[in-house]
Design an enzyme around this catalytic site. Sequence first.
Site, PDB file in Angstrom:
ATOM      1  N   LYS A 126       0.750  -1.158   0.012  1.00 13.41           N
ATOM      2  CA  LYS A 126      -0.104  -0.077  -0.055  1.00 13.41           C
ATOM      3  C   LYS A 126       1.036   1.316   0.005  1.00 13.41           C
ATOM      4  O   LYS A 126       1.885   1.117   0.459  1.00 13.41           O
ATOM      5  CB  LYS A 126      -0.886  -0.001   1.293  1.00 13.41           C
ATOM      6  CG  LYS A 126      -2.096   0.737   1.049  1.00 13.41           C
ATOM      7  CD  LYS A 126      -3.214   0.186   0.478  1.00 13.41           C
ATOM      8  CE  LYS A 126      -4.599   0.943   0.102  1.00 13.41           C
ATOM      9  NZ  LYS A 126      -5.643  -0.068  -0.302  1.00 13.41           N
ATOM     10  N   ASP A 166      -6.767   4.218  -4.820  1.00 16.09           N
ATOM     11  CA  ASP A 166      -7.610   4.262  -3.418  1.00 16.09           C
ATOM     12  C   ASP A 166      -8.440   5.369  -3.244  1.00 16.09           C
ATOM     13  O   ASP A 166      -8.547   5.950  -4.278  1.00 16.09           O
ATOM     14  CB  ASP A 166      -6.659   3.765  -2.435  1.00 16.09           C
ATOM     15  CG  ASP A 166      -7.041   3.363  -0.942  1.00 16.09           C
ATOM     16  OD1 ASP A 166      -7.715   2.117  -1.042  1.00 16.09           O
ATOM     17  OD2 ASP A 166      -7.575   4.106  -0.123  1.00 16.09           O
ATOM     18  N   GLY A 237     -20.144   7.310   2.076  1.00 15.88           N
ATOM     19  CA  GLY A 237     -19.267   7.569   1.149  1.00 15.88           C
ATOM     20  C   GLY A 237     -19.813   7.912  -0.159  1.00 15.88           C
ATOM     21  O   GLY A 237     -21.320   7.852  -0.289  1.00 15.88           O
ATOM     22  N   PHE A 238     -19.292   8.414  -1.001  1.00 13.48           N
ATOM     23  CA  PHE A 238     -19.872   8.755  -2.573  1.00 13.48           C
ATOM     24  C   PHE A 238     -18.721   8.581  -3.687  1.00 13.48           C
ATOM     25  O   PHE A 238     -19.187   9.066  -4.700  1.00 13.48           O
ATOM     26  CB  PHE A 238     -20.363  10.041  -2.662  1.00 13.48           C
ATOM     27  CG  PHE A 238     -19.377  11.123  -2.285  1.00 13.48           C
ATOM     28  CD1 PHE A 238     -18.818  11.822  -1.013  1.00 13.48           C
ATOM     29  CD2 PHE A 238     -18.641  11.804  -3.573  1.00 13.48           C
ATOM     30  CE1 PHE A 238     -17.809  12.664  -0.924  1.00 13.48           C
ATOM     31  CE2 PHE A 238     -17.592  12.614  -3.300  1.00 13.48           C
ATOM     32  CZ  PHE A 238     -17.061  13.003  -2.110  1.00 13.48           C
ATOM     33  N   GLY A 239     -17.524   7.728  -3.247  1.00 11.11           N
ATOM     34  CA  GLY A 239     -16.723   7.779  -4.332  1.00 11.11           C
ATOM     35  C   GLY A 239     -16.903   6.497  -5.212  1.00 11.11           C
ATOM     36  O   GLY A 239     -18.021   6.180  -5.542  1.00 11.11           O
ATOM     37  N   ASN A 240     -15.685   6.090  -5.603  1.00 10.91           N
ATOM     38  CA  ASN A 240     -15.799   4.864  -6.604  1.00 10.91           C
ATOM     39  C   ASN A 240     -16.364   3.571  -6.161  1.00 10.91           C
ATOM     40  O   ASN A 240     -17.229   3.100  -6.792  1.00 10.91           O
ATOM     41  CB  ASN A 240     -14.260   4.705  -7.104  1.00 10.91           C
ATOM     42  CG  ASN A 240     -14.006   3.700  -7.685  1.00 10.91           C
ATOM     43  OD1 ASN A 240     -13.841   2.417  -7.328  1.00 10.91           O
ATOM     44  ND2 ASN A 240     -14.322   3.404  -9.031  1.00 10.91           N
ATOM     45  N   VAL A 241     -16.061   3.465  -4.936  1.00  7.54           N
ATOM     46  CA  VAL A 241     -16.667   2.098  -4.410  1.00  7.54           C
ATOM     47  C   VAL A 241     -18.275   2.115  -4.222  1.00  7.54           C
ATOM     48  O   VAL A 241     -19.017   1.448  -4.671  1.00  7.54           O
ATOM     49  CB  VAL A 241     -16.001   2.084  -3.019  1.00  7.54           C
ATOM     50  CG1 VAL A 241     -16.437   0.668  -2.481  1.00  7.54           C
ATOM     51  CG2 VAL A 241     -14.382   1.504  -3.240  1.00  7.54           C
ATOM     52  N   ALA A 242     -18.627   3.475  -3.567  1.00 11.08           N
ATOM     53  CA  ALA A 242     -20.278   3.494  -3.663  1.00 11.08           C
ATOM     54  C   ALA A 242     -20.797   3.538  -4.785  1.00 11.08           C
ATOM     55  O   ALA A 242     -22.001   3.021  -4.944  1.00 11.08           O
ATOM     56  CB  ALA A 242     -20.269   4.890  -2.716  1.00 11.08           C
ATOM     57  N   TRP A 243     -20.247   4.274  -5.748  1.00  3.49           N
ATOM     58  CA  TRP A 243     -20.745   4.405  -7.326  1.00  3.49           C
ATOM     59  C   TRP A 243     -21.114   2.749  -7.680  1.00  3.49           C
ATOM     60  O   TRP A 243     -22.071   2.446  -8.253  1.00  3.49           O
ATOM     61  CB  TRP A 243     -19.692   4.984  -8.153  1.00  3.49           C
ATOM     62  CG  TRP A 243     -20.028   5.050  -9.500  1.00  3.49           C
ATOM     63  CD1 TRP A 243     -21.050   5.925 -10.039  1.00  3.49           C
ATOM     64  CD2 TRP A 243     -19.224   4.343 -10.410  1.00  3.49           C
ATOM     65  NE1 TRP A 243     -21.092   5.441 -11.465  1.00  3.49           N
ATOM     66  CE2 TRP A 243     -20.070   4.649 -11.715  1.00  3.49           C
ATOM     67  CE3 TRP A 243     -18.167   3.659 -10.697  1.00  3.49           C
ATOM     68  CZ2 TRP A 243     -19.366   4.484 -13.063  1.00  3.49           C
ATOM     69  CZ3 TRP A 243     -17.803   3.258 -11.780  1.00  3.49           C
ATOM     70  CH2 TRP A 243     -18.424   3.895 -13.057  1.00  3.49           C
TER      71      TRP A 243
HETATM   72  O1  2IT Z   1      -8.039  -1.504  -0.830  1.00  6.68           O
HETATM   73  C1  2IT Z   1      -8.010  -1.866  -2.120  1.00  6.68           C
HETATM   74  O2  2IT Z   1      -7.922  -3.383  -2.177  1.00  6.68           O
HETATM   75  C2  2IT Z   1      -7.715  -1.189  -3.123  1.00  6.68           C
HETATM   76  N1  2IT Z   1      -7.593   0.224  -2.954  1.00  6.68           N
HETATM   77  C3  2IT Z   1      -7.467  -1.713  -4.649  1.00  6.68           C
HETATM   78  C4  2IT Z   1      -5.989  -2.144  -4.673  1.00  6.68           C
HETATM   79  C5  2IT Z   1      -5.618  -2.663  -6.223  1.00  6.68           C
HETATM   80  O3  2IT Z   1      -4.521  -2.963  -6.256  1.00  6.68           O
HETATM   81  O4  2IT Z   1      -6.588  -2.873  -6.879  1.00  6.68           O
END
Ligand code: 2IT
Length: 446
Positions: A126, A166, A237-243
């Site tokens: 990370k 991320d 949230g409202f970002g990529n994951v929420a979307w």
């Molecule tokens: O928390 C996660 O698993 C991510 N931000 C995605 C990491 C990735 O390498 O796609």
Amino acid sequence: MSEYTKKIIAEVIAKNPSEPEFHQAVKEVTESLDLVFEKYPEYEAAKILERMVEPERTVIFRVPWMDDQGEFHINRGFRIQMNSAIGPYKGGLRFHPSVTMGILKFLAFEQVFKNSLTTLPMGGGKGGSDFNPKGKSDNEIMRFCQSFMTELYRHIGPNTDVPAGDIGVGTREIGYLFGQYKRLKSEFTGVLTGKGLNWGGSLVRPEATGYGVVYFTQEMLKTKGETIDGKSVAVSGFGNVAWGVVQKINELGGKVVTLSGPDGYIYDHDGIKGEKVNYLLKLRASNKDAVEDYAKKYGVEFFPGKKPWEVKVDVAIPSATQNEIYVEDAKTLVENGCVAVCEAANMPTTIEAYHVFKDAGILFGPAKAANAGGVATSGLEMSQDSMRLPWSSEEVDRRLHEIMVRIHNTCRTTANRFGTPGNLVDGANIAGFLKVADAMLDQGLV
Ligand code: 2IT
């Protein structure tokens, strides 16, 4: 907890005194691992967990950049290369003012287990920076990304370490990072994932984390003879994951009624659907880091400074960031009849709040299993890059779905095998651990 694991946690705290999130992540995993150490003493004998809490390598670097007014700025960049037992380091980059070594170590530690669960050959890492994208222009973001990569490039590579996005890092940022890597190395390789479709990206990668979480939720509900159809869902949230979560919940007949930001949450009684879904992309791209504009645009209620867990819903999918569900929030959700909580963000639930859900006997999907679809699809992107052959969206989505079903199965069967039936937290921690631990044993003193 056993004396052995208590000792490990005490050592982690003593050695890393200012990293509470890292302590939390280690504690949460260790609560499950006593079940393994009792049964298989070889892991304790070889000090596998002691090794796993120590990153293989960490890099900290200066990121100087200049804003549009000509003022100098210095940020701190990081990459944590946590564990490469089962593949190259893999994990996202986070750009957010809250980023510290402790935050990234918690994320890198979680990533090791998560990547192991995907069944794909990826180690854990990370990285990121305390850079705040809020209010920055596109040019400022570009210059920052170029400066960040000017140092990072020497530590990564398609067979070494493959970063992705991320919080604060999406396709735009990956583009600037990739462009700079390519200039510095004269190499067009799959060194990053989450790339644009015209330059080596994978279809479905942007949606994958959210889709995967919903596939996982679907599998959890199935064990109780239930489906997503007709369920109301609170999302933070409202970002990529929420979307991605919102899209897939809609597709399966559920209704998402909340979103949130650092400024508060919105409640949309009619459900977040149609053109409102893609409005989330605009919110994110605006770099305002706030959700209130949604309420203004669509004339729905906004609750400043509050979290969505007070709304009566069937399912909760925290999709913002770490530690957003505390004991009181958990109690409220349970009292309001919530039947399932599935973690889309990394470590959104505190350990104490998780115990509230566990004691209430409701379904709980831990992040390192439930949100693994993002990195799993990054793994599929790496495969396509290596073959130099892109797959159709049906192909990627089919593989993603299969992977999520398999992860859920693995968590369930592992929990059964270790005597905690139905406990997906134990199942995820143990299954994730065993694969990496066995690889480490095979490779000697690594
Ligand atoms: O928390 C996660 O698993 C991510 N931000 C995605 C990491 C990735 O390498 O796609």
